[in-house]
Motif scaffolding. Structure first.
Motif, PDB file in Angstrom:
ATOM      1  N   VAL A  93       0.848  -1.189   0.000  1.00  0.00           N
ATOM      2  CA  VAL A  93       0.000   0.000   0.000  1.00  0.00           C
ATOM      3  C   VAL A  93       0.885   1.242   0.000  1.00  0.00           C
ATOM      4  N   PHE A  94       0.531   2.212  -0.829  1.00  0.00           N
ATOM      5  CA  PHE A  94       1.290   3.457  -0.915  1.00  0.00           C
ATOM      6  C   PHE A  94       0.410   4.601  -0.458  1.00  0.00           C
ATOM      7  N   VAL A  95       0.910   5.399   0.471  1.00  0.00           N
ATOM      8  CA  VAL A  95       0.144   6.535   0.937  1.00  0.00           C
ATOM      9  C   VAL A  95       0.992   7.794   0.773  1.00  0.00           C
ATOM     10  N   THR A  96       0.414   8.802   0.119  1.00  0.00           N
ATOM     11  CA  THR A  96       1.131  10.049  -0.117  1.00  0.00           C
ATOM     12  C   THR A  96       0.917  10.982   1.068  1.00  0.00           C
ATOM     13  N   VAL A  97       2.011  11.494   1.627  1.00  0.00           N
ATOM     14  CA  VAL A  97       1.923  12.371   2.796  1.00  0.00           C
ATOM     15  C   VAL A  97       2.631  13.689   2.468  1.00  0.00           C
ATOM     16  N   PRO A  98       1.929  14.807   2.626  1.00  0.00           N
ATOM     17  CA  PRO A  98       2.562  16.104   2.347  1.00  0.00           C
ATOM     18  C   PRO A  98       3.534  16.500   3.461  1.00  0.00           C
ATOM     19  N   VAL A  99       4.671  17.058   3.069  1.00  0.00           N
ATOM     20  CA  VAL A  99       5.635  17.568   4.056  1.00  0.00           C
ATOM     21  C   VAL A  99       6.081  18.964   3.639  1.00  0.00           C
ATOM     22  N   THR A 100       6.560  19.743   4.607  1.00  0.00           N
ATOM     23  CA  THR A 100       7.056  21.089   4.303  1.00  0.00           C
ATOM     24  C   THR A 100       8.478  20.973   3.770  1.00  0.00           C
ATOM     25  N   PRO A 101       8.960  22.000   3.063  1.00  0.00           N
ATOM     26  CA  PRO A 101      10.338  21.953   2.558  1.00  0.00           C
ATOM     27  C   PRO A 101      11.346  21.785   3.692  1.00  0.00           C
ATOM     28  N   TRP A 102      11.098  22.449   4.849  1.00  0.00           N
ATOM     29  CA  TRP A 102      12.095  22.345   5.936  1.00  0.00           C
ATOM     30  C   TRP A 102      12.055  20.967   6.596  1.00  0.00           C
ATOM     31  N   GLU A 103      10.878  20.338   6.651  1.00  0.00           N
ATOM     32  CA  GLU A 103      10.833  18.961   7.174  1.00  0.00           C
ATOM     33  C   GLU A 103      11.641  18.026   6.271  1.00  0.00           C
ATOM     34  N   ALA A 104      11.461  18.220   4.960  1.00  0.00           N
ATOM     35  CA  ALA A 104      12.175  17.367   4.009  1.00  0.00           C
ATOM     36  C   ALA A 104      13.678  17.646   4.045  1.00  0.00           C
ATOM     37  N   ALA A 105      14.040  18.907   4.186  1.00  0.00           N
ATOM     38  CA  ALA A 105      15.452  19.284   4.115  1.00  0.00           C
ATOM     39  C   ALA A 105      16.198  18.935   5.400  1.00  0.00           C
ATOM     40  N   LEU A 106      15.573  19.217   6.532  1.00  0.00           N
ATOM     41  CA  LEU A 106      16.285  19.083   7.812  1.00  0.00           C
ATOM     42  C   LEU A 106      16.006  17.762   8.504  1.00  0.00           C
ATOM     43  N   GLY A 107      14.991  17.062   8.054  1.00  0.00           N
ATOM     44  CA  GLY A 107      14.581  15.850   8.746  1.00  0.00           C
ATOM     45  C   GLY A 107      13.602  16.213   9.843  1.00  0.00           C
ATOM     46  N   ALA A 108      12.661  15.340  10.138  1.00  0.00           N
ATOM     47  CA  ALA A 108      11.656  15.642  11.154  1.00  0.00           C
ATOM     48  C   ALA A 108      10.897  14.375  11.501  1.00  0.00           C
ATOM     49  N   VAL A 109      10.203  14.426  12.614  1.00  0.00           N
ATOM     50  CA  VAL A 109       9.251  13.359  12.918  1.00  0.00           C
ATOM     51  C   VAL A 109       7.867  13.921  12.621  1.00  0.00           C
ATOM     52  N   ILE A 110       7.164  13.291  11.692  1.00  0.00           N
ATOM     53  CA  ILE A 110       5.842  13.797  11.311  1.00  0.00           C
ATOM     54  C   ILE A 110       4.790  12.745  11.621  1.00  0.00           C
ATOM     55  N   THR A 111       3.541  13.201  11.748  1.00  0.00           N
ATOM     56  CA  THR A 111       2.437  12.266  11.951  1.00  0.00           C
ATOM     57  C   THR A 111       1.757  12.038  10.614  1.00  0.00           C
ATOM     58  N   ALA A 112       1.803  10.792  10.131  1.00  0.00           N
ATOM     59  CA  ALA A 112       1.218  10.460   8.843  1.00  0.00           C
ATOM     60  C   ALA A 112      -0.122   9.753   9.061  1.00  0.00           C
ATOM     61  N   THR A 113      -1.138  10.194   8.305  1.00  0.00           N
ATOM     62  CA  THR A 113      -2.436   9.517   8.364  1.00  0.00           C
ATOM     63  C   THR A 113      -2.441   8.406   7.320  1.00  0.00           C
ATOM     64  N   THR A 114      -2.610   7.188   7.765  1.00  0.00           N
ATOM     65  CA  THR A 114      -2.585   6.036   6.862  1.00  0.00           C
ATOM     66  C   THR A 114      -3.913   5.308   6.970  1.00  0.00           C
ATOM     67  N   PRO A 115      -4.141   4.326   6.086  1.00  0.00           N
ATOM     68  CA  PRO A 115      -5.411   3.594   6.158  1.00  0.00           C
ATOM     69  C   PRO A 115      -5.589   2.873   7.497  1.00  0.00           C
ATOM     70  N   ILE A 116      -4.497   2.640   8.217  1.00  0.00           N
ATOM     71  CA  ILE A 116      -4.640   1.910   9.478  1.00  0.00           C
ATOM     72  C   ILE A 116      -4.346   2.812  10.673  1.00  0.00           C
ATOM     73  N   GLY A 117      -4.558   4.098  10.486  1.00  0.00           N
ATOM     74  CA  GLY A 117      -4.414   5.008  11.609  1.00  0.00           C
ATOM     75  C   GLY A 117      -3.226   5.929  11.459  1.00  0.00           C
ATOM     76  N   LYS A 118      -2.982   6.689  12.507  1.00  0.00           N
ATOM     77  CA  LYS A 118      -1.899   7.681  12.447  1.00  0.00           C
ATOM     78  C   LYS A 118      -0.598   7.078  12.965  1.00  0.00           C
ATOM     79  N   PHE A 119       0.489   7.419  12.282  1.00  0.00           N
ATOM     80  CA  PHE A 119       1.805   6.920  12.672  1.00  0.00           C
ATOM     81  C   PHE A 119       2.775   8.081  12.782  1.00  0.00           C
ATOM     82  N   ASP A 120       3.667   8.023  13.767  1.00  0.00           N
ATOM     83  CA  ASP A 120       4.770   8.975  13.798  1.00  0.00           C
ATOM     84  C   ASP A 120       5.903   8.390  12.968  1.00  0.00           C
ATOM     85  N   ILE A 121       6.343   9.152  11.991  1.00  0.00           N
ATOM     86  CA  ILE A 121       7.349   8.651  11.054  1.00  0.00           C
ATOM     87  C   ILE A 121       8.529   9.599  11.028  1.00  0.00           C
ATOM     88  N   LYS A 122       9.711   9.011  10.997  1.00  0.00           N
ATOM     89  CA  LYS A 122      10.917   9.817  10.938  1.00  0.00           C
ATOM     90  C   LYS A 122      11.256  10.087   9.478  1.00  0.00           C
TER      91      LYS A 122
END
Lengths: 104, 314
Positions: free
Chosen positions: B222-251
């Protein structure tokens, strides 16, 4: 509505673990083994490389074979032509889906 | 019943040659084939085309159709004149193998009885019913959790006189956990009824998934597209992704580009083995819709020696 129509029917899930057998594939495509064999020979579908005895096929082969049969019947192309058209159609769908994801 | 102008359907004049008809059919069939065409009404157009060709390609049927006259308009209310086909013999010449049950009432009223009812069934005739096929659209969630779904299928019943009749039939079906697109569920004995004491056929449901803006499925991944900000992508971050099986904190690793895939092993469609879940990063630019936002972009322009068109030599 009768009782029969309201109860919940649990069917049998085919290809749950190791793919469809040739017999199941033929049944789902409504073709004889010889006809299915011709689609294998020309590369429309490929058996899975599993160690189990006998051929096994992915479920998605059913749609491929059915589509190839329809192309042959409706457009008057031969088997090789149908195989080529099918590959191009699949590529087209993949690209369209990808494009949709980038455009959204 | 509405008159159908088969010449108009095929874009031909009434004096078209049999060669013209064949050529027009081949061309339009490629254009409107439901597996090829993107047009919304392709399936309808293709059916109409098949029906028109069925009549016009067969000189016997074409001649019979032609003598209805050219004054009829598409959609006009139509009843076949009595004995309209007198003097014509139909040999069922070269049925294309098109699904004749899909043809219109108009076709049926003109040519139908020459095809229907040709099977002579004695009182003691027994045969198993045909297998039936249908496609069922489910949500991705159903594949993760299993679900019960009500589906409506069109089904042919034989009425008291043995004539086929199309009726809607509702079925409540259990969707087992772990189904993948393209798999089939066999419902034994739910296909077309048998004749006499013959057993009914089976019903096969092909699984397809409802399209979703953020998810897509390949096999059991399963592929889920998650939007991120340029600074999250550039600097790295822990984001909360909404997936079909709930929310996950992803590095998100530093220096991620748009389109980068982060794999969550075993979180795809359940099974043995389960599929994987891929989070696909989509870098979204913040809008420059305030003075301070514009200022930030200007500062970036000053501070980055960045030319994304460098490889194009400009």
């Amino acid at each position: 509505m009768t009782n029969k129509e309201t109860r919940i029917i649990s069917g049998e899930l085919m290809d749950e673990h190791i793919g469809l057998t040739l017999a199941e594939l033929c049944q789902l495509c409504q073709l004889s083994a010889e006809e299915v064999q011709q689609f294998i020979d020309i590369g429309v579908i490929e058996p899975l490389s599993t160690p189990s005895e006998g051929w096994r096929f992915e479920s998605t082969c059913v749609r491929k074979v059915k589509c190839a049969v329809k192309l042959q019947r409706d457009l008057g192309v031969n088997r090789a032509g149908a195989a080529l058209a099918l590959e191009l159609i699949e590529e087209l769908h993949r690209l369209r889906n990808r494009l949709k994801r980038y455009e959204s | 019943m509405q008159f159908k102008d088969y010449y108009k359907v095929m874009g031909l004049s009434r004096d078209a040659t049999q060669e013209d008809i064949k050529r027009a059919y081949r061309k339009l069939a490629r254009q409107y084939h439901p597996d090829v065409s993107q047009e919304a009404d392709a399936e309808e157009r293709f059916k109409e085309l098949g029906e028109a060709y069925e009549v016009l390609k067969d000189p016997e049927k074409r001649a019979a159709y032609d003598q209805l006259g050219s004054n009829w308009q598409t959609g006009q209310d139509f009843r076949p004149p009595p004995e309209w086909d007198q003097g014509f013999e139909f040999h069922g010449g070269g049925f294309t193998g098109a699904d004749a049950s899909q043809f219109s009432d108009f076709f049926e009223s003109l040519f139908g009885r020459h095809y229907a009812g040709t099977q002579q069934r004695g009182a003691h005739f027994h045969a198993s019913g045909d297998d039936a096929f249908a496609k069922i659209l489910i949500d991705l969630k159903d594949a993760y959790e299993g679900a019960n779904r009500t589906i409506t299928i069109k089904r042919t019943y034989l009425d008291a006189h043995g004539h086929p009749e199309l009726k809607d039939r509702k079925l409540n079906v259990h969707i087992p956990k772990g189904v993948r697109p393209g798999q089939h569920i066999r419902l034994a004995g739910q296909g077309d009824p048998g004749f006499g004491q013959g057993k009914p056929g089976d019903l096969y449901l092909e699984i397809a998934f409802n399209p979703h803006a953020d998810y897509h499925v390949e096999g059991h991944d399963v592929f889920v597209t998650v939007p991120v900000t340029p600074w999250e992508a550039a600097l790295g971050a822990v984001i909360t992704a909404t997936t079909p099986i709930g929310k996950f904190d992803i590095k998100v690793p530093a220096e991620s580009a748009s389109g980068r895939k982060l794999r969550l092993k075993g979180r795809g469609i359940p099974g043995k083995p389960p599929g994987d879940l891929y989070v696909v990063l989509n870098v979204v630019l913040p809008p420059a819709n305030s003075e301070s936002a514009k200022k930030a972009y200007k500062e970036m322009a000053e501070k980055f020696a960045f030319n994304p068109r460098k490889s194009a030599g400009v």
